[in-house]
Structures are given as C-alpha cells and as structure tokens.
Write a protein that holds these residues in place. Sequence first.
Motif, mmCIF file in Angstrom:
data_model
loop_
_atom_site.group_PDB
_atom_site.id
_atom_site.type_symbol
_atom_site.label_atom_id
_atom_site.label_comp_id
_atom_site.label_asym_id
_atom_site.label_seq_id
_atom_site.Cartn_x
_atom_site.Cartn_y
_atom_site.Cartn_z
ATOM 1 N N SER B 140 17.294 0.550 -3.836
ATOM 2 C CA SER B 140 17.229 -0.519 -4.832
ATOM 3 C C SER B 140 15.824 -0.554 -5.413
ATOM 4 O O SER B 140 14.947 0.179 -4.974
ATOM 5 C CB SER B 140 17.561 -1.875 -4.214
ATOM 6 O OG SER B 140 16.447 -2.398 -3.509
ATOM 7 N N GLU B 141 15.626 -1.430 -6.411
ATOM 8 C CA GLU B 141 14.269 -1.552 -6.924
ATOM 9 C C GLU B 141 13.350 -2.132 -5.850
ATOM 10 O O GLU B 141 13.803 -2.644 -4.821
ATOM 11 C CB GLU B 141 14.268 -2.406 -8.178
ATOM 12 C CG GLU B 141 14.881 -3.756 -8.041
ATOM 13 C CD GLU B 141 15.274 -4.290 -9.424
ATOM 14 O OE1 GLU B 141 16.431 -4.054 -9.809
ATOM 15 O OE2 GLU B 141 14.431 -4.900 -10.098
ATOM 16 N N ALA B 142 12.048 -2.053 -6.073
ATOM 17 C CA ALA B 142 11.055 -2.475 -5.072
ATOM 18 C C ALA B 142 11.127 -3.978 -4.850
ATOM 19 O O ALA B 142 10.864 -4.774 -5.764
ATOM 20 C CB ALA B 142 9.659 -2.071 -5.540
ATOM 21 N N LEU B 143 11.515 -4.366 -3.648
ATOM 22 C CA LEU B 143 11.694 -5.768 -3.289
ATOM 23 C C LEU B 143 11.051 -6.099 -1.955
ATOM 24 O O LEU B 143 10.856 -7.268 -1.628
ATOM 25 C CB LEU B 143 13.194 -6.098 -3.198
ATOM 26 C CG LEU B 143 14.005 -5.976 -4.487
ATOM 27 C CD1 LEU B 143 15.495 -6.055 -4.179
ATOM 28 C CD2 LEU B 143 13.606 -7.075 -5.465
ATOM 29 N N VAL B 144 10.725 -5.081 -1.168
ATOM 30 C CA VAL B 144 10.291 -5.286 0.217
ATOM 31 C C VAL B 144 8.860 -4.783 0.380
ATOM 32 O O VAL B 144 8.509 -3.708 -0.102
ATOM 33 C CB VAL B 144 11.235 -4.518 1.179
ATOM 34 C CG1 VAL B 144 10.766 -4.636 2.623
ATOM 35 C CG2 VAL B 144 12.662 -5.034 1.027
ATOM 36 N N HIS B 145 8.024 -5.606 1.064
ATOM 37 C CA HIS B 145 6.659 -5.137 1.314
ATOM 38 C C HIS B 145 6.617 -4.329 2.602
ATOM 39 O O HIS B 145 7.410 -4.567 3.516
ATOM 40 C CB HIS B 145 5.671 -6.305 1.320
ATOM 41 C CG HIS B 145 5.860 -7.307 2.419
ATOM 42 N ND1 HIS B 145 5.517 -7.050 3.735
ATOM 43 C CD2 HIS B 145 6.347 -8.574 2.418
ATOM 44 C CE1 HIS B 145 5.771 -8.110 4.478
ATOM 45 N NE2 HIS B 145 6.293 -9.050 3.714
ATOM 46 N N PRO B 146 5.695 -3.365 2.684
ATOM 47 C CA PRO B 146 5.572 -2.580 3.918
ATOM 48 C C PRO B 146 5.105 -3.480 5.069
ATOM 49 O O PRO B 146 4.498 -4.527 4.834
ATOM 50 C CB PRO B 146 4.484 -1.549 3.596
ATOM 51 C CG PRO B 146 4.262 -1.616 2.126
ATOM 52 C CD PRO B 146 4.698 -2.960 1.668
ATOM 53 N N PHE B 147 5.384 -3.086 6.304
ATOM 54 C CA PHE B 147 4.769 -3.725 7.455
ATOM 55 C C PHE B 147 3.251 -3.543 7.326
ATOM 56 O O PHE B 147 2.780 -2.429 7.103
ATOM 57 C CB PHE B 147 5.265 -3.074 8.750
ATOM 58 C CG PHE B 147 4.602 -3.603 9.988
ATOM 59 C CD1 PHE B 147 4.925 -4.857 10.468
ATOM 60 C CD2 PHE B 147 3.654 -2.841 10.665
ATOM 61 C CE1 PHE B 147 4.317 -5.360 11.613
ATOM 62 C CE2 PHE B 147 3.041 -3.335 11.817
ATOM 63 C CZ PHE B 147 3.371 -4.596 12.278
ATOM 64 N N GLY B 148 2.514 -4.648 7.396
ATOM 65 C CA GLY B 148 1.070 -4.558 7.195
ATOM 66 C C GLY B 148 0.667 -4.576 5.738
ATOM 67 O O GLY B 148 -0.514 -4.441 5.416
#
Lengths: 343, 343
Positions: B140-148
């Motif tokens: 999907s499009e960018a919706l989630v931030h990386p851990f950290g």
Amino acid sequence: MKITEQTAMALATRLLVQRNALARHAECQAELLVEAELKGHPSHGLQRLPRILARIERGLVDPRTEGEGCWRASAVWEVDGQNGLGPVVAMAAIERILERVATSGIAVAAIRNNNHLGMLAHYVEHIAEQGHIGLVMSSSEALVHPFGGTHAMLGTNPIAIAVPTADRPLVLDLATSAVSMGKIHHYAAIGRPMPEGWARDAEGEPTTDAVRAKLGSIAPFGDAKGYGLGIAIELLIAALAGSDLAPDIRGTLDAEALCNKGDVFFVMNAKAAPELAQRLSDYLDSVRASPPATPGRPVAVPGDGADSRRAAARTTGFDIEPSLWDELNALSSSSSVFEGQSL
Amino acid sequence: MKITEQTAMALATRLLVQRNALARHAECQAELLVEAELKGHPSHGLQRLPRILARIERGLVDPRTEGEGCWRASAVWEVDGQNGLGPVVAMAAIERILERVATSGIAVAAIRNNNHLGMLAHYVEHIAEQGHIGLVMSSSEALVHPFGGTHAMLGTNPIAIAVPTADRPLVLDLATSAVSMGKIHHYAAIGRPMPEGWARDAEGEPTTDAVRAKLGSIAPFGDAKGYGLGIAIELLIAALAGSDLAPDIRGTLDAEALCNKGDVFFVMNAKAAPELAQRLSDYLDSVRASPPATPGRPVAVPGDGADSRRAAARTTGFDIEPSLWDELNALSSSSSVFEGQSL
C-alpha cells in the motif's frame, strides 16, 4: 575471551569429524554456528555444539546423510531428512530447488525428519546471494503460549526472508515468540533475570527467571498478531511437510529424541525489470535516512546490525564465554571412537 | 440500524452495475465488502464503496477488465491488472494458479496495476475451500513508520494465510501495522480517540487523534519484529511483481490516482497423507482447550471470531451506520450516465 573465525571453524569442524561427520558436512554445520557468533547471536552459536555432538554420539543425528528427496510435484521437492545434520540436509535441498527455479520461477522444499536448522538468516542469505528471493519457516517443540493462553502449545516457529537488491540483500530472521528459546537458555546460562513479559513458568504464571521459564512457556511476539502468525506457520509447515505439530515434536532442544519438526524453504525469481534491484536498494537507503525517533539513533533495516557486527568480528574475532571454549576443547581432546578420522 | 446480507448485496451490486461494471464483477466486489461487514470488520466493508464508485466514475478503475496475465515461468502467473476492480483481478488470477498447482504443487500470481484488495481473508479462505493452502501479501502507500522512526515509509503490508483442515480452515489476516488505516478512518468517521501507541502525526509526534493520524503515520505491530516483517513483505512484493514501493504508491486510499501497488498470491498443495487434515483440526481444538489467561475467556484460533460473527450476521443481519446507508442509497438514486444498465 576473543577467538577468530578461523580458530572457531577449525575446532568445530574437528569436533564433528571426530564424531564421524563427512568433512564437508562438518564444515557446513560449523559455518552455521560460527556465522551466528560473528553476527552477534551467541544463543545460536557454539553453545549449541555440545548438544549436537551428544546427539551424534547417541545416534540421534546421522552426520553422513544429506537426506533423501523426490519431486512430489514439478515445483515441490519433498525431503526425508533421515536425521541428518540440520544445515546439511537444508543446504542440499536448497541446491535442488535453486536448479528448478530457473524454469518454474518458484519452488519449495518441504522437509521432515531433519535436525535443528539454527539461525535461519544463514539460509535465505545464501539464496539471495544467488540472486533469488528466499523464504524459510521452521517448526519446533511446544515452547510458546497462545495469546490469551498460559501453556506452551506452539513452536517458536521462526520465519526468515531475504530479498536481493543492487546492494547487499535485506535479511529478516525472526522467531514468532517474544524471544527465541536460545536466548532464554543464554540468560539461564549466564544467570541473569529476563525482562518482564517474555515468559510464564510451568504453572502458567508470569516469570523473569530463565530457569523457570525453560520449564514453562514463552509469550508470542506482538500479542494477537504475532500469535496468529506463529500458529499459521505451525499449520502451514505441518500441512506442507507432513511433519509433527508442536505438542508432539521432540529433538530440537534435547539429546534424547529423534527430531520430528518440519522445515519449508521457498525460492522465487524476482521479476526481470530494468533498475528494479536499484530501486529496492534506494528505497532501503531512504528508510535508513528517514527521521529517527531518538536523535542520533538512525533507523535500521533488518540485517544491518548483524552485517556490521560480522564485518567487525571478521577482523577482530568474537567474544566467547571462556567456560564454553574450555568445554569445547575438552570435547576435542577426549578420546573418541572416531578419533582416527580427525582432520 | 441492521440490514441483511441480501439487501446489502443488492444495493452494492446495483451501484457498481450502474457505473458500468459487468454484473459478475459487481457481485465479486460487493461480496468482498459485504463479507467484511458480516465478519465484523466495517473498516473494510461498505464504507469503502463510495470511493470505489468515485474511482470508477473518474476512470481510475476499469470495472470491465480482469487484467491480462502470462506465465512468466511455469509456476509464476504475472498479471497486469489494467486498473480493474481489486477482487475481480485477484480472483481471476487465483483461478489460473489453482489450475496450475495440480501439476506444480505450488504456484504464485504476481499482480501490479490492480486496485485495493480489501479484506485479504476472503481470498485465502476461498483457496482453502478448494483444499489448498493460500498465502497473500499486498502493499500500500506509505502509512507506517519504521521501528525507531517517525515518518511513514512502509505500506500497511498485510499478510493472510489459510490452511485447510478436516474442520473449517485456519484463516489468518493481519496488517503489519499496529492497526489498519481502515480502522483509523473508522475512528475518524465516528469521532473517537484512538488508543495510545497506534500512530504519530505529520510532525512525527505520537497522537490519539485519528484525523491527525490520517496525515501522519501508524506504528508497526510488535515493535522491531513487526517492522521487520512489514519491510520484508514490502521488498518481496516489489521484487516479485515489479510494482512500486510505498513512498511512490498512490491510489489505495484516494480517488485521484491510478493504483500502482502490488499483490502476490501463493497457492500450495498440502502433502497427501492419511489423517493429516484431522491432525491439524485436532491440534487447533487442543489449542482452544488449553488453559486461558483470563478465566472464562477461552483461547481462540485465528478466524474463530470472524467465523462466529458471520454465522450470526447471516441470520440477524449486521449493524451499519445510518449515515453510510443513506449515503449509499443516495448514490443509487442519483442519476448516472450508466443508469440504463442497472439490474
């Protein structure tokens, strides 16, 4: 104390050959364990070797077989591991599906009666180095309690994925438990309490005592989702490989039983498209360069830490508990029925 | 208010046909949305329909194509979705790999240029009902931030797995985000604050305001492990399907852009072995019967809740927000360029 990769490889290989392993099998098994040490995962490193040696001595591991396989379908290589060394059987199976994938585009190896695989990253990294996408799942005896449960019903059911890029591959390797049983053994060995939330004791009560946890159960990672992933992997492996389910599995942690867990390896061809590999590495670089939650602690991509630890350890050597090193050397000098075959 | 499955199917199908969808395509798309309602996942249900209709009206979705495919390798079906309806293109691809798996044992469909799949459980459950193991991943499009990290760099990258048993299949369906964006939209729509830890705002700060979260990013589930799984899925899909990566993906949530994410579907044959399917259901029953952490709240297996909600909703109907029902009915009665083709 520090030892070098070469010293560790020589000792581990010798110990295995002394117990009748073919030289190339001994090297394959030793490489897996030393690789874990280099990557900073001692829980999957040389501390596993004494049990492997004991299992060979008791006839629970046959260090001279690569297992026996057949094409169950045109893209499914089914393997009876014949109780071979985990990485030996696995690498032989991987070679077969790597050949097949040139025409099929995807192929899977479904393995039963194989011994412990150790660190899964090793296998998928090997696949990615050949330019293919690798995915592996492996089952274990019941060590993990369900989300909302208290008793061990699932294996730690690790999954590893590697995807080649224009730079080095992304390499993911995770147990679906909050921690691996290897890490709990490591805490037990060094006598340190574990963080809260990792485990329950044999009565189903939460504990931070690694020795009590070894008799109890580990929490799944990520609550309901991690549990869901773990139990889906449990079923998928058993259905594909015909191997046993966690409550009936033995032989991944003991030196008393044949190992009846299952392993599944997938190899896939990436789409042949201009610039695709470069787009993948550029994307990973953009993730690494994205704003961190803690200033000065850059975002990492799976495999980054292990990769830099390995690079450092290859020049400086790696730390090992002196007691473990002594134990291994004692195992080498002890008289053995196979002594005449040492390197 | 409560409506029945039949009423919802009739309205959703009519709305799609009025916008030029083939009748069987309209039914396929409607079934997916209504199924989500029956299973108690309104975030993936009819609230998605107005945007689908708008996308058709703007030419971003072609409701008359099933996409175009070819065998890139003997077990890899590569599909250009030609901007068709998500479930229509997906179901057509699944039929092709279901045929192939009889000889190959495993087959994969790699799809690009397809619209939103909606609830993934629907597809793998369909595969399991044919007696096969199903696995799907979608980007999907960018919706989630990386851990950290603090900014959206990954898709919600859901994964679903279904394994047939002697009883009903195990059906897992999870987003690798702490929650799906659908659920955040649902919180925004009903104006309720979200639990802490779910999301960050556009500045990268933690927030419980769903409206602010829609402009920011969602946390990965399960900290580093969930993030690792999400980014591995991100790369695996792009490498297999040649689709775009999250920061470049559009068209899964808006009515302005063509959809350029990717989907991969795997179908596998279980090992033909006596009693294997029965062993799998017996195991799941033993997990359900294992001691619960909270007395009176039995351990569940993935799919249990959705399955019982669906069974109940099939007799009693399901709840829907009156404003959404009104909106859908208004969309039906409004004059349309395709009105002459209504059912």
